[in-house]
Design a protein around this motif. Structure first.
Motif, PDB file in Angstrom:
ATOM      1  N   ARG A   1       0.859  -1.122   0.004  1.00  0.00           N
ATOM      2  CA  ARG A   1       0.114   0.081   0.001  1.00  0.00           C
ATOM      3  C   ARG A   1       0.959   1.267  -0.129  1.00  0.00           C
ATOM      4  NH1 ARG A   1      -3.188   0.563   4.622  1.00  0.00           N
ATOM      5  NH2 ARG A   1      -1.907  -0.781   5.783  1.00  0.00           N
ATOM      6  N   ALA A   2       1.792   1.356  -0.685  1.00  0.00           N
ATOM      7  CA  ALA A   2       2.870   2.350  -0.978  1.00  0.00           C
ATOM      8  C   ALA A   2       2.073   3.721  -1.403  1.00  0.00           C
ATOM      9  CB  ALA A   2       3.844   1.928  -1.862  1.00  0.00           C
ATOM     10  N   PRO A   3       2.283   4.567  -0.787  1.00  0.00           N
ATOM     11  CA  PRO A   3       1.507   6.013  -1.369  1.00  0.00           C
ATOM     12  C   PRO A   3       2.115   6.796  -2.507  1.00  0.00           C
ATOM     13  CG  PRO A   3       2.866   6.803   0.784  1.00  0.00           C
ATOM     14  CD  PRO A   3       2.800   5.080   0.607  1.00  0.00           C
ATOM     15  N   GLU A   4       3.537   6.122  -2.843  1.00  0.00           N
ATOM     16  CA  GLU A   4       4.222   6.523  -4.004  1.00  0.00           C
ATOM     17  C   GLU A   4       5.095   5.638  -4.749  1.00  0.00           C
ATOM     18  OE1 GLU A   4       6.738   9.967  -3.275  1.00  0.00           O
ATOM     19  OE2 GLU A   4       6.175  10.251  -1.249  1.00  0.00           O
ATOM     20  N   PRO A   5       4.812   5.512  -5.944  1.00  0.00           N
ATOM     21  CA  PRO A   5       5.661   4.699  -6.538  1.00  0.00           C
ATOM     22  C   PRO A   5       7.112   4.221  -6.360  1.00  0.00           C
ATOM     23  CG  PRO A   5       4.227   5.809  -8.133  1.00  0.00           C
ATOM     24  CD  PRO A   5       3.966   6.384  -6.982  1.00  0.00           C
ATOM     25  N   ARG A   6       7.722   5.450  -6.337  1.00  0.00           N
ATOM     26  CA  ARG A   6       9.183   5.385  -6.016  1.00  0.00           C
ATOM     27  C   ARG A   6       9.528   4.712  -4.535  1.00  0.00           C
ATOM     28  NH1 ARG A   6      11.918   9.872  -3.437  1.00  0.00           N
ATOM     29  NH2 ARG A   6      10.715  11.159  -2.129  1.00  0.00           N
ATOM     30  N   ILE A   7       8.770   4.843  -3.556  1.00  0.00           N
ATOM     31  CA  ILE A   7       8.744   3.917  -2.510  1.00  0.00           C
ATOM     32  C   ILE A   7       8.958   2.297  -2.926  1.00  0.00           C
ATOM     33  CG2 ILE A   7       7.962   3.333  -0.195  1.00  0.00           C
ATOM     34  CD1 ILE A   7       6.544   6.161  -0.238  1.00  0.00           C
ATOM     35  N   ALA A   8       7.894   2.022  -3.457  1.00  0.00           N
ATOM     36  CA  ALA A   8       7.799   0.452  -3.930  1.00  0.00           C
ATOM     37  C   ALA A   8       9.146   0.202  -4.737  1.00  0.00           C
ATOM     38  CB  ALA A   8       6.463   0.317  -4.803  1.00  0.00           C
ATOM     39  N   ALA A   9       9.383   1.137  -5.767  1.00  0.00           N
ATOM     40  CA  ALA A   9      10.550   0.735  -6.552  1.00  0.00           C
ATOM     41  C   ALA A   9      11.973   0.942  -5.843  1.00  0.00           C
ATOM     42  CB  ALA A   9      10.901   2.226  -7.507  1.00  0.00           C
ATOM     43  N   SER A  10      12.090   1.571  -4.480  1.00  0.00           N
ATOM     44  CA  SER A  10      12.962   1.417  -3.662  1.00  0.00           C
ATOM     45  C   SER A  10      13.321   0.259  -3.155  1.00  0.00           C
ATOM     46  CB  SER A  10      13.316   2.583  -2.708  1.00  0.00           C
ATOM     47  OG  SER A  10      14.128   2.183  -1.613  1.00  0.00           O
ATOM     48  N   ILE A  11      11.945  -0.323  -2.446  1.00  0.00           N
ATOM     49  CA  ILE A  11      11.975  -1.587  -1.963  1.00  0.00           C
ATOM     50  C   ILE A  11      12.189  -2.805  -2.761  1.00  0.00           C
ATOM     51  CG2 ILE A  11      10.443  -3.158  -0.743  1.00  0.00           C
ATOM     52  CD1 ILE A  11       9.448  -0.460   0.625  1.00  0.00           C
ATOM     53  N   ALA A  12      11.649  -2.723  -3.891  1.00  0.00           N
ATOM     54  CA  ALA A  12      12.036  -3.875  -5.081  1.00  0.00           C
ATOM     55  C   ALA A  12      13.336  -3.862  -5.576  1.00  0.00           C
ATOM     56  CB  ALA A  12      11.233  -3.329  -6.542  1.00  0.00           C
ATOM     57  N   HIS A  13      13.950  -2.583  -5.644  1.00  0.00           N
ATOM     58  CA  HIS A  13      15.543  -2.607  -5.867  1.00  0.00           C
ATOM     59  C   HIS A  13      16.434  -3.291  -4.570  1.00  0.00           C
ATOM     60  CE1 HIS A  13      19.271  -0.386  -5.325  1.00  0.00           C
ATOM     61  NE2 HIS A  13      19.307  -0.507  -6.725  1.00  0.00           N
ATOM     62  N   GLN A  14      15.968  -2.959  -3.463  1.00  0.00           N
ATOM     63  CA  GLN A  14      16.818  -3.477  -2.261  1.00  0.00           C
ATOM     64  C   GLN A  14      16.486  -5.106  -2.377  1.00  0.00           C
ATOM     65  OE1 GLN A  14      16.668  -1.211   1.134  1.00  0.00           O
ATOM     66  NE2 GLN A  14      18.011  -2.877   2.359  1.00  0.00           N
ATOM     67  N   GLY A  15      15.212  -5.487  -2.682  1.00  0.00           N
ATOM     68  CA  GLY A  15      14.921  -6.925  -2.850  1.00  0.00           C
ATOM     69  C   GLY A  15      15.872  -7.594  -3.674  1.00  0.00           C
TER      70      GLY A  15
END
Length: 247
Positions: A70-84
């Motif tokens: 439920r990320a409020p901004e796409p870039r938050i999800a992008a950061s977490i996807a990157h780290q994963g």
């Protein structure tokens, strides 16, 4: 001086499995006759080439992570996807380096990725071809082969700060090293390898030398159920920042 035992890489990289899901790597050699999966290679992902199954695979992954958290901004999800994804790549490379003394060729053209899988990222290797297990080779394979093009792609699409993304990479490396370091038989080798990799110009200075804390933030605290990570530059979640800041 740490003596390095070098053994042959087996076709299914079986020594990685007891280390857990972040370290285990599926290979085409696991089951005789297994066909290459119809999944995009990471080379296709980094080059922004559409796949037959998912279209733009990185966009698909980021949107999946955003929905799940439920990320409020796409870039938050992008950061977490990157780290994963960074954590998976470091874990496989470090795990092989310390257990076999070698790493498989993890080139983006050889690694297939399922962006619709749950965490940790589902990776398939199309063939096990050995490379040296030294820090220079690992840096060439993981940092230059994967994380540089991945960082460039996510920065261009989601306007993530370079410091944030390299902080993610360093944090993922340190996490993999901590997990491996619990094994006394390889802890010294893990320590030497991770120290050499963190001294690489792309990662140098991303973590505080004494505490191991990041000098950047992955933005996890901005999720509805988020907080600060164990190595976060913040000791507690700050108030919401204006949209567009890097954290």
């Amino acid at each position: 001086m740490v003596l390095l035992l070098v053994v042959d890489l087996d076709p299914d990289l079986a020594a990685l499995r007891p280390l857990g899901a972040f370290f285990a790597l599926r290979t085409v050699g696991e089951t005789p006759g297994t066909a290459r999966p119809a999944l995009p290679t990471l080379a296709q992902v980094y080059e922004n080439r559409a796949s037959d199954v998912y279209g733009n695979s990185m966009t698909f992954r980021v949107e999946k992570v955003a929905r799940a958290l439920r990320a409020p901004e796409p870039r938050i999800a992008a950061s977490i996807a990157h780290q994963g994804l960074a954590a998976r790549l470091w874990s496989v490379a470090l795990g092989c380096a310390v257990l076999y003394g070698r790493i498989p060729d993890l080139s983006p053209r050889r690694l297939h990725w399922d962006p619709d899988a749950s965490a940790p990222d589902d990776l398939w290797l199309d063939a096990v071809e050995p490379l040296p297990g030294d820090a220079e080779t690992i840096a060439d394979v993981v940092l230059h082969g994967h994380l540089e093009p991945l960082t460039a792609a996510l920065r261009a699409e989601y306007r993530l700060a370079t410091g944030l993304l390299w902080g993610n990479a360093a944090s993922a490396l340190a996490g993999a090293a901590r997990q491996l370091g619990h094994r006394p038989d390889v802890s010294a080798r893990v320590r030497d390898l991770s120290a050499a990799l963190l001294a690489h110009p792309l990662l140098e200075g991303t973590l505080e030398s004494t505490t191991g804390r990041r000098r950047s933030c992955c933005l996890y605290y901005r999720l509805p159920e988020g907080g600060v990570c164990g190595d976060c530059c913040f000791t507690r979640a700050p108030r919401s920042s204006p949209r567009g800041t890097s954290g």
